[in-house]
Motif scaffolding. Structure first.
Motif, PDB file in Angstrom:
ATOM      1  N   LEU A 125       0.845  -1.189   0.000  1.00 32.55           N
ATOM      2  CA  LEU A 125       0.000   0.000   0.000  1.00 32.55           C
ATOM      3  C   LEU A 125       0.882   1.241   0.000  1.00 32.55           C
ATOM      4  CD1 LEU A 125      -2.545  -1.093   2.768  1.00 32.55           C
ATOM      5  CD2 LEU A 125      -2.702  -1.438   0.298  1.00 32.55           C
ATOM      6  N   GLU A 126       0.651   2.123  -0.905  1.00 37.43           N
ATOM      7  CA  GLU A 126       1.383   3.378  -0.972  1.00 37.43           C
ATOM      8  C   GLU A 126       0.380   4.525  -1.117  1.00 37.43           C
ATOM      9  OE1 GLU A 126       5.514   1.939  -3.165  1.00 37.43           O
ATOM     10  OE2 GLU A 126       3.907   2.841  -4.348  1.00 37.43           O
ATOM     11  N   GLY A 127       0.600   5.545  -0.298  1.00 38.39           N
ATOM     12  CA  GLY A 127      -0.355   6.663  -0.324  1.00 38.39           C
ATOM     13  C   GLY A 127       0.303   7.968  -0.724  1.00 38.39           C
ATOM     14  N   GLN A 128      -0.487   8.844  -1.284  1.00 37.69           N
ATOM     15  CA  GLN A 128      -0.043  10.195  -1.582  1.00 37.69           C
ATOM     16  C   GLN A 128      -1.216  11.139  -1.345  1.00 37.69           C
ATOM     17  OE1 GLN A 128       1.059   9.445  -5.743  1.00 37.69           O
ATOM     18  NE2 GLN A 128      -0.633  10.750  -6.416  1.00 37.69           N
ATOM     19  N   PHE A 129      -0.886  12.374  -0.993  1.00 40.35           N
ATOM     20  CA  PHE A 129      -1.938  13.322  -0.626  1.00 40.35           C
ATOM     21  C   PHE A 129      -1.549  14.688  -1.225  1.00 40.35           C
ATOM     22  CE2 PHE A 129      -5.113  13.407   3.138  1.00 40.35           C
ATOM     23  CZ  PHE A 129      -6.027  14.112   2.378  1.00 40.35           C
ATOM     24  N   VAL A 130      -2.371  15.167  -2.153  1.00 38.65           N
ATOM     25  CA  VAL A 130      -2.080  16.456  -2.789  1.00 38.65           C
ATOM     26  C   VAL A 130      -3.344  17.308  -2.762  1.00 38.65           C
ATOM     27  CG1 VAL A 130      -0.339  15.479  -4.331  1.00 38.65           C
ATOM     28  CG2 VAL A 130      -2.734  15.649  -5.101  1.00 38.65           C
ATOM     29  N   GLU A 131      -3.117  18.612  -2.992  1.00 37.16           N
ATOM     30  CA  GLU A 131      -4.255  19.528  -3.154  1.00 37.16           C
ATOM     31  C   GLU A 131      -4.022  20.356  -4.425  1.00 37.16           C
ATOM     32  OE1 GLU A 131      -4.638  22.142   0.110  1.00 37.16           O
ATOM     33  OE2 GLU A 131      -2.767  23.199  -0.256  1.00 37.16           O
ATOM     34  N   ILE A 132      -5.143  20.698  -5.038  1.00 37.26           N
ATOM     35  CA  ILE A 132      -5.071  21.479  -6.275  1.00 37.26           C
ATOM     36  C   ILE A 132      -5.697  22.834  -5.971  1.00 37.26           C
ATOM     37  CG2 ILE A 132      -5.766  21.624  -8.704  1.00 37.26           C
ATOM     38  CD1 ILE A 132      -6.030  18.535  -8.629  1.00 37.26           C
ATOM     39  N   TYR A 133      -4.807  23.833  -5.966  1.00 31.64           N
ATOM     40  CA  TYR A 133      -5.247  25.184  -5.651  1.00 31.64           C
ATOM     41  C   TYR A 133      -4.898  26.085  -6.819  1.00 31.64           C
ATOM     42  CZ  TYR A 133      -5.330  29.770  -3.423  1.00 31.64           C
ATOM     43  OH  TYR A 133      -5.585  31.085  -3.132  1.00 31.64           O
ATOM     44  N   ASN A 134      -5.956  26.689  -7.360  1.00 32.15           N
ATOM     45  CA  ASN A 134      -5.755  27.549  -8.545  1.00 32.15           C
ATOM     46  C   ASN A 134      -4.973  26.806  -9.629  1.00 32.15           C
ATOM     47  OD1 ASN A 134      -7.163  29.694  -7.529  1.00 32.15           O
ATOM     48  ND2 ASN A 134      -5.346  30.883  -6.928  1.00 32.15           N
ATOM     49  N   GLU A 135      -5.434  25.567  -9.858  1.00 32.02           N
ATOM     50  CA  GLU A 135      -4.832  24.739 -10.906  1.00 32.02           C
ATOM     51  C   GLU A 135      -3.343  24.458 -10.678  1.00 32.02           C
ATOM     52  OE1 GLU A 135      -7.889  23.555 -12.179  1.00 32.02           O
ATOM     53  OE2 GLU A 135      -6.437  23.200 -13.814  1.00 32.02           O
ATOM     54  N   THR A 136      -2.961  24.442  -9.422  1.00 32.70           N
ATOM     55  CA  THR A 136      -1.577  24.090  -9.066  1.00 32.70           C
ATOM     56  C   THR A 136      -1.615  22.942  -8.066  1.00 32.70           C
ATOM     57  OG1 THR A 136      -0.913  26.394  -9.353  1.00 32.70           O
ATOM     58  CG2 THR A 136       0.607  24.925  -8.140  1.00 32.70           C
ATOM     59  N   ILE A 137      -0.766  21.924  -8.336  1.00 30.37           N
ATOM     60  CA  ILE A 137      -0.748  20.754  -7.438  1.00 30.37           C
ATOM     61  C   ILE A 137       0.236  21.016  -6.288  1.00 30.37           C
ATOM     62  CG2 ILE A 137      -0.265  18.293  -7.295  1.00 30.37           C
ATOM     63  CD1 ILE A 137      -0.957  18.099 -10.271  1.00 30.37           C
ATOM     64  N   GLN A 138      -0.241  20.822  -5.084  1.00 27.61           N
ATOM     65  CA  GLN A 138       0.608  20.980  -3.883  1.00 27.61           C
ATOM     66  C   GLN A 138       0.693  19.630  -3.149  1.00 27.61           C
ATOM     67  OE1 GLN A 138       2.075  23.864  -3.275  1.00 27.61           O
ATOM     68  NE2 GLN A 138       0.957  25.080  -4.801  1.00 27.61           N
ATOM     69  N   ASP A 139       1.898  19.284  -2.694  1.00 25.58           N
ATOM     70  CA  ASP A 139       2.133  18.007  -1.986  1.00 25.58           C
ATOM     71  C   ASP A 139       1.829  18.199  -0.500  1.00 25.58           C
ATOM     72  OD1 ASP A 139       2.936  15.564  -1.056  1.00 25.58           O
ATOM     73  OD2 ASP A 139       4.870  15.570  -2.109  1.00 25.58           O
ATOM     74  N   LEU A 140       0.870  17.451  -0.017  1.00 28.49           N
ATOM     75  CA  LEU A 140       0.514  17.581   1.407  1.00 28.49           C
ATOM     76  C   LEU A 140       1.319  16.645   2.316  1.00 28.49           C
ATOM     77  CD1 LEU A 140      -3.388  17.920   1.296  1.00 28.49           C
ATOM     78  CD2 LEU A 140      -1.663  19.698   1.637  1.00 28.49           C
ATOM     79  N   LEU A 141       2.106  15.739   1.756  1.00 22.61           N
ATOM     80  CA  LEU A 141       2.911  14.835   2.590  1.00 22.61           C
ATOM     81  C   LEU A 141       4.367  15.262   2.657  1.00 22.61           C
ATOM     82  CD1 LEU A 141       1.515  11.305   1.614  1.00 22.61           C
ATOM     83  CD2 LEU A 141       0.871  12.799   3.489  1.00 22.61           C
ATOM     84  N   VAL A 142       4.687  16.350   1.983  1.00 24.56           N
ATOM     85  CA  VAL A 142       6.072  16.778   2.022  1.00 24.56           C
ATOM     86  C   VAL A 142       6.407  17.251   3.438  1.00 24.56           C
ATOM     87  CG1 VAL A 142       5.637  19.186   1.404  1.00 24.56           C
ATOM     88  CG2 VAL A 142       7.812  18.123   0.788  1.00 24.56           C
ATOM     89  N   VAL A 143       7.647  16.919   3.820  1.00 22.73           N
ATOM     90  CA  VAL A 143       8.112  17.318   5.149  1.00 22.73           C
ATOM     91  C   VAL A 143       9.031  18.515   4.984  1.00 22.73           C
ATOM     92  CG1 VAL A 143       9.397  16.601   7.206  1.00 22.73           C
ATOM     93  CG2 VAL A 143       7.942  14.968   5.975  1.00 22.73           C
ATOM     94  N   ALA A 144       8.656  19.606   5.618  1.00 22.39           N
ATOM     95  CA  ALA A 144       9.460  20.823   5.487  1.00 22.39           C
ATOM     96  C   ALA A 144      10.849  20.597   6.060  1.00 22.39           C
ATOM     97  CB  ALA A 144       8.783  21.975   6.230  1.00 22.39           C
ATOM     98  N   GLY A 145      11.872  20.949   5.236  1.00 26.25           N
ATOM     99  CA  GLY A 145      13.268  20.842   5.700  1.00 26.25           C
ATOM    100  C   GLY A 145      13.823  19.447   5.613  1.00 26.25           C
ATOM    101  N   GLY A 146      13.121  18.482   5.107  1.00 29.20           N
ATOM    102  CA  GLY A 146      13.676  17.132   5.001  1.00 29.20           C
ATOM    103  C   GLY A 146      12.620  16.184   4.489  1.00 29.20           C
ATOM    104  N   GLN A 147      13.012  14.926   4.532  1.00 27.25           N
ATOM    105  CA  GLN A 147      12.096  13.922   4.011  1.00 27.25           C
ATOM    106  C   GLN A 147      11.933  12.839   5.045  1.00 27.25           C
ATOM    107  OE1 GLN A 147      13.074  12.467   0.165  1.00 27.25           O
ATOM    108  NE2 GLN A 147      11.681  10.727   0.277  1.00 27.25           N
TER     109      GLN A 147
END
Ligand SMILES: Nc1ncnc2c1ncn2[C@@H]1O[C@H](COP(=O)(O)OP(=O)(O)OP(=O)(O)O)[C@@H](O)[C@H]1O
Length: 803
Positions: free
Chosen positions: A577-599
Motif C-alpha cells: 500500500l502506498e499513499g499520496q496526498f495532494v491539493e489542487i489550488y488555482n490549478e496548481t498541485i501541492q504536496d501535502l505529505l512533504v516534510v518541510a526541511g527534510g524527508q
C-alpha cells in the motif's frame, strides 16, 4: 760507761717487744714479762709508771694498732681491762715484784702507796728488811723518773764528755716524748756547774721522800767562783756519789742484761710466734683475698643473677603485660562472642518459639493431612479404580483417536479442497460484488444533508430541504419559496433521487458502511474514486476526513484496507500500500505529505520510476507511464504498512493544510484535496495479482459568482473552482455519452483522475453534500441538479485491473 748502757727508753721503745708483751692476748703465755715488769716496778715511782705508760702509749701511737689483727673478743677483752691496757699485766706481775723487793729500796714502797693497803703493807715489810742504797740510789737518781737520755745528756753537759766526745744517742720517740713531758730536776746544774738545788715543784718533794730510803746526794758547799778548793770538794763528793751509783748501776745492768737475754729469748719466741701469726695472717689474708675473690665472684654472680633476674622479671613483666593484653583481648572477644551468642540465643529462642508455633501448627496440619491422607488414600483407591477404568477407556479412546486422526487427515484433504473451493467462491464473490456494483451503476451518487449548525438553529422551521416520510430513503425534496409579480407567495418542490440519501442524523459509521463495499472493490483490483461535491460549508471535509472523534471516509478506508490486507495474508495475498496526498489550488498541485526541511524516512518521492529527495520546492506535474497509468511526478508517496503509518500520513497532511490555511485565509475551502492509495496485491498461492487504486477527493466549494460577489483573488479562486468542477462534469458527461474525446486535460483535477473516471473501467461515487440552511437553498438546488446529472450517466462496466 754510760754510753754503753742501753737506755731503758730504748728497751721500752722496742715497740715490738713491749707491745707484744703488753698487748699479748690473754691466751698467750706471759712468763717472760715478769723480769721486765719487775725491773720497771722496782725502779719506777708513780711518775715512772706514768712515764712508762706514756712511753708505751707513745709506742702504741707509732705502731699500727694491734687491734687490727686481733679477733673481736680479744679487743673487747682488752678494752674492758682498762684505758691503758696495763692492768692485767700489772696484776700478774705482783708476785714477781715481791721476789725482787728484797734487793730494792724502800722507795718502791712509796710508789706503791696508791695500791691496796694489804699489798702495800706486805711490800713495805719486805723492803724494810732489805735496805738497799742501790734501790735508793736509783730512785734518787731519777733514772726511771727521767728519761735516761735526758739524764745522760745532762750529765754529759755537766761533765762535758758527751757533748764533745761522742754523738748523743738518737732519742727514740718514747724518749722524746718523755723528755718533752718532764725534765729531770735532780740532774739540773746551775750556770756555774753546781747542781740545781732549787726546791720548786714536785721533784723536790719526791727527792725528799726518796732520801729516806736511798743515799742522798752529797750536800755541796757553796763557793765562789774563785774557790776552787770548795769546788773540788764538791766534785769529789759528786764523784763518790757517782761511783757508788755506778756500782749500783752495774749490778742493775747485769740484772738488766739477764732480763735482756730473757727478753730477747722471749722476743725471739715472740718473733717466731709473730712469724707464725704473720704466716697465719698471710694465710688468712690469702684466704681473705680468696674469700674476697669469691665474694667478688659471688657479688658479680649476684649482680649477674640479679641482672638476669631483673631481665627475667622484665621478661616476665612483659609476658605478663602481653598475657594481660591477650587476656583482655580474649575477654573483649569473649564479651563480643557472648553478646553475639546472647543475640543468637535470643534469636534462636525467638526462632525456636516460631518453630514451636510452626510445629504446633504443623502438628495440626499433620493431623489434618493425616485425615486428608486417609481421605486421599480412599480417593486414591477410588481413583485407582477409576484409573483402571479409564485405562480401558483410554485404550478405547486411543482407538478412537487413531480413527479420528484418519478422519482428520481426510478432513485436512477436505479443507484443502474447501480452501480451493473458497478461493473460487471468493473469486465468484468478487465477480458477483462487481456485478452488483455494476447493477448499482459504475458512477453513483450519495446525497448527505448535514445538520443545522449552532448559528442556523433559528431557521429550523424554514428548512428548504426535506426528507420524504415515505419508505424510500433515497429521495430528497427541496422546497423553494417564490413571490409572483402580483406578490403572491408560491412554493415549488424539487424532488431528487439518488443511490443513497443520508439525513442530518446519519452517522459516520452508517455512511462508511455504504462506502466500504466500494472500498473493497479497490482491494479487488478496481480503480475507485470517491469525491465529495457541494457548496462551501455543506459538510464535504466532515464526510471525507471527519474529526478526531468522528473519523471520515479517508482514515476509515485506509484502515479497512490495511486490516483487510492483513487478513488476506492467510489466503495467500500479499499487498503493498502506498499513499499520496495532494491539493489542487488555482490549478496548481501541492504536496501535502512533504516534510518541510527534510524527508520522512517512511516517505518516498514518486518520480515515475526515479527521483526522490526533498519535494517541497519541486514542481508537481501529471504524467502517464508506459502502461498508460497516470501519476504525479515528484509527489511524496508513503508506504502504508501499519496503522501508525496511516496516522502519520494523515497527521502530516493535516499539518501542511494548516500551514497553507495560515498563509492563505480559508484556503482549504478553495482547493481540491486528493488522497490516492495505490494497492498492489499478489496471491502467492494462485500467483494471481491485482493493482487497485482508491482516490478520495474533497472538492472545493462550489459557488455561484453572481451570489458570492467575489472579487480579485477570491474571484480568481472561484473561477478556477467552477472551471475545474465544470470540467469534472464535462468529463463525466462525455464518458456517459460515450464521446470519443473526453476532455480530461481541461483541468488538473480531471487530468489527475483520468484513470478513475475514464474508459468506463472505474467505480465512482459522488457525495453531494447539502446544507439545510434556507440561505443555501439556491446553492443546494444547483448541487442537487449537478448530482442528478452525474447520477444519470452510465459510464460502462468497470474492469478489474491486474498489475
Ligand atoms: N454530517 C454532519 N454532522 C455534523 N456536523 C457537520 C456535518 N457535516 C458538516 N458538519 C459541520 O459543518 C461545518 C462545515 O462542514 P465542512 O467544513 O465539512 O464543510 P465543507 O463543505 O467541507 O466546507 P469547505 O468547502 O469550506 O471546506 C463544520 O463545522 C462541520 O463540522
Amino acid at each position: 760507761m754510760v754510753s754503753g748502757l742501753r737506755p731503758p727508753t730504748q728497751l721500752s721503745a722496742n715497740p715490738k717487744g713491749a707491745t707484744s708483751a703488753i698487748t699479748k692476748p690473754s691466751g698467750l703465755p706471759l712468763p717472760s714479762t715478769r723480769p721486765l715488769v719487775a725491773a720497771a716496778t722496782t725502779t719506777t715511782t708513780t711518775t715512772t709508771a706514768a712515764t712508762v705508760s706514756n712511753a708505751h702509749a707513745g709506742v702504741k701511737r707509732k705502731q699500727p694498732s694491734p687491734d687490727v689483727d686481733l679477733p673481736q673478743p680479744e679487743r673487747v677483752k682488752r678494752r674492758a681491762g682498762g684505758s691503758n691496757g696495763h692492768a692485767p699485766v700489772a696484776l700478774q706481775s705482783r708476785p714477781a715484784t715481791s721476789k725482787l723487793s728484797a734487793a730494792r729500796g724502800a722507795g718502791i714502797t712509796a710508789t706503791r702507796a696508791p695500791h691496796g693497803a694489804g699489798q702495800r703493807r706486805g711490800i713495805i715489810a719486805k723492803a724494810a728488811a732489805v735496805p738497799s742504797a742501790r734501790g735508793a740510789g736509783i730512785a734518787r737518781g731519777g733514772l726511771s723518773a727521767r728519761p735516761i737520755s735526758t739524764i745522760t745528756a745532762n750529765r754529759a753537759r755537766a761533765s762535758g764528755v758527751l757533748a764533745r766526745g761522742a754523738a748523743p744517742p738518737k732519742p727514740t720517740a718514747a724518749a722524746k716524748d718523755a723528755a718533752e713531758r718532764k725534765p729531770a730536776p735532780a740532774a739540773k746544774l746551775d750556770e756555774n756547774g753546781n747542781p740545781d738545788c732549787g726546791t720548786d715543784g714536785e721533784d723536790g718533794s719526791d727527792d725528799a721522800a726518796n732520801s729516806s730510803d736511798e743515799e742522798p746526794p752529797p750536800v755541796l758547799k757553796k763557793c765562789q767562783s774563785w774557790d776552787t778548793k770548795t769546788k773540788l770538794e764538791n766534785l769529789q763528793a759528786i764523784n763518790g756519789y757517782l761511783a757508788r751509783k755506778q756500782k749500783h748501776t752495774a749490778k742493775k745492768k747485769a740484772g738488766l742484761a739477764r732480763l735482756l737475754e730473757e727478753e730477747q729469748s722471749r722476743s725471739r719466741e715472740l718473733d717466731s710466734q709473730r712469724k707464725s701469726l704473720e704466716d697465719q695472717i698471710l694465710a688468712n689474708k690469702g684466704t681473705i683475698r680468696k674469700l674476697n675473690t669469691e665474694i667478688d665472684e659471688i657479688r658479680a654472680e649476684g649482680r649477674r643473677r640479679q641482672q638476669q633476674h631483673e631481665e627475667e622479671i622484665d621478661d616476665l613483666k612483659r609476658q605478663h603485660r602481653r598475657r594481660v593484653e591477650d587476656l583482655q583481648d580474649q575477654i573483649a572477644d569473649l564479651e563480643r562472642r557472648n553478646s553475639k551468642l546472647s543475640e543468637d540465643l535470643r534469636q534462636t529462642e525467638k526462632d525456636l518459639g516460631d518453630e514451636r508455633q510452626q510445629v504446633r501448627h504443623l502438628d495440626g496440619t499433620v493431623k489434618k493431612l493425616t485425615t486428608e491422607l486417609a481421605e486421599l488414600e480412599d480417593t486414591y483407591r477410588t481413583l485407582k479404580t477409576q484409573f483402571e477404568h479409564l485405562e480401558g477407556t483410554l485404550a478405547r479412546r486411543n482407538d478412537q483417536i487413531a480413527q479420528q486422526k484418519a478422519t482428520i487427515e481426510a478432513r485436512d484433504k477436505e479443507i484443502a479442497s474447501l480452501r480451493l473451493q473458497l478461493h473460487k467462491e471468493e473469486m465468484v464473490r468478487r465477480s458477483l460484488h462487481n456485478t452488483i456494483q455494476e447493477l448499482k451503476g459504475n458512477i453513483r451518487v450519495f446525497c448527505r444533508i448535514r445538520p443545522l449548525l449552532a448559528d442556523e438553529l433559528a431557521d429550523k422551521d424554514k428548512l428548504p430541504i426535506k426528507l420524504p416520510e415515505c419508505d424510500d430513503e433515497n429521495e430528497v425534496e427541496l422546497w423553494q419559496q417564490s413571490e409572483s409579480a402580483t406578490g403572491k407567495m408560491s412554493s415549488k418542490v424539487y424532488p431528487f433521487k439518488f443511490d443513497q440519501v443520508f439525513g442530518p442524523d446519519s452517522t459516520q459509521d452508517e455512511v462508511f458502511d455504504e462506502v466500504s463495499q466500494l472500498i473493497q472493490s479497490a482491494l479487488d483490483g478496481y480503480p475507485v474514486c470517491i469525491f465529495a461535491y457541494g457548496q462551501t460549508g455543506s459538510g464535504k471535509t466532515f464526510t471525507m476526513e471527519g474529526s478526531d472523534k468522528n473519523e471520515g471516509i479517508i482514515p476509515r478506508a485506509v484502515r479497512q484496507i490495511y486490516e483487510t490486507t492483513e487478513r488476506l495474508k492467510e489466503k495467500g495475498w500479499e499487498y503493498t500500500l502506498e499513499g499520496q496526498f495532494v491539493e489542487i489550488y488555482n490549478e496548481t498541485i501541492q504536496d501535502l505529505l512533504v516534510v518541510a526541511g527534510g524527508q520522512d524516512t517512511t516517505v518516498t518521492a514518486n518520480s515515475g520510476g526515479g527521483g526522490g529527495g526533498d519535494n517541497s520546492k519541486k514542481k508537481l506535474e501529471i504524467h502517464r507511464d508506459k502502461s498508460g497509468r497516470t501519476y504525479i511526478k515528484n509527489v511524496t508517496t508513503t508506504r502504508v504498512d501499519s496503522t501508525d503509518a496511516v496516522n502519520r500520513l494523515l497527521a502530516q497532511a493535516a499539518k501542511n493544510r494548516t500551514v497553507a490555511a495560515t498563509l492563505c485565509n480559508d484556503r482549504s475551502s478553495r482547493s481540491h484535496s486528493v488522497f490516492t492509495l495505490r494497492i498492489s496485491g499478489v496471491n502467492v498461492i494462485t500467483s494471481e495479482s491485482c493493482a487497485g487504486q482508491l482516490n478520495l477527493i474533497d472538492l472545493a466549494g462550489s459557488e455561484r459568482l453572481s451570489q458570492s460577489g467575489a472579487q480579485g483573488e477570491r474571484l480568481r479562486e472561484t473561477q478556477a473552482i467552477n472551471k475545474s468542477l465544470a470540467c469534472l462534469g464535462d468529463v463525466i458527461f462525455a464518458v456517459g455519452n460515450g464521446d470519443k474525446h473526453v476532455p480530461y486535460r481541461n483541468s488538473k483535477l480531471t487530468h489527475l483522475l483520468q484513470d478513475s473516471l475514464g474508459g468506463g473501467n472505474s467505480k465512482t461515487l459522488m457525495f453531494v453534500c447539502i446544507s439545510p440552511s434556507p440561505t443555501s437553498a439556491q446553492e443546494s438546488l444547483c448541487s442537487l441538479r449537478f448530482a442528478t446529472k452525474v447520477n444519470s450517466c452510465h459510464i460502462g462496466t468497470a474492469k478489474r485491473q491486474s498489475s
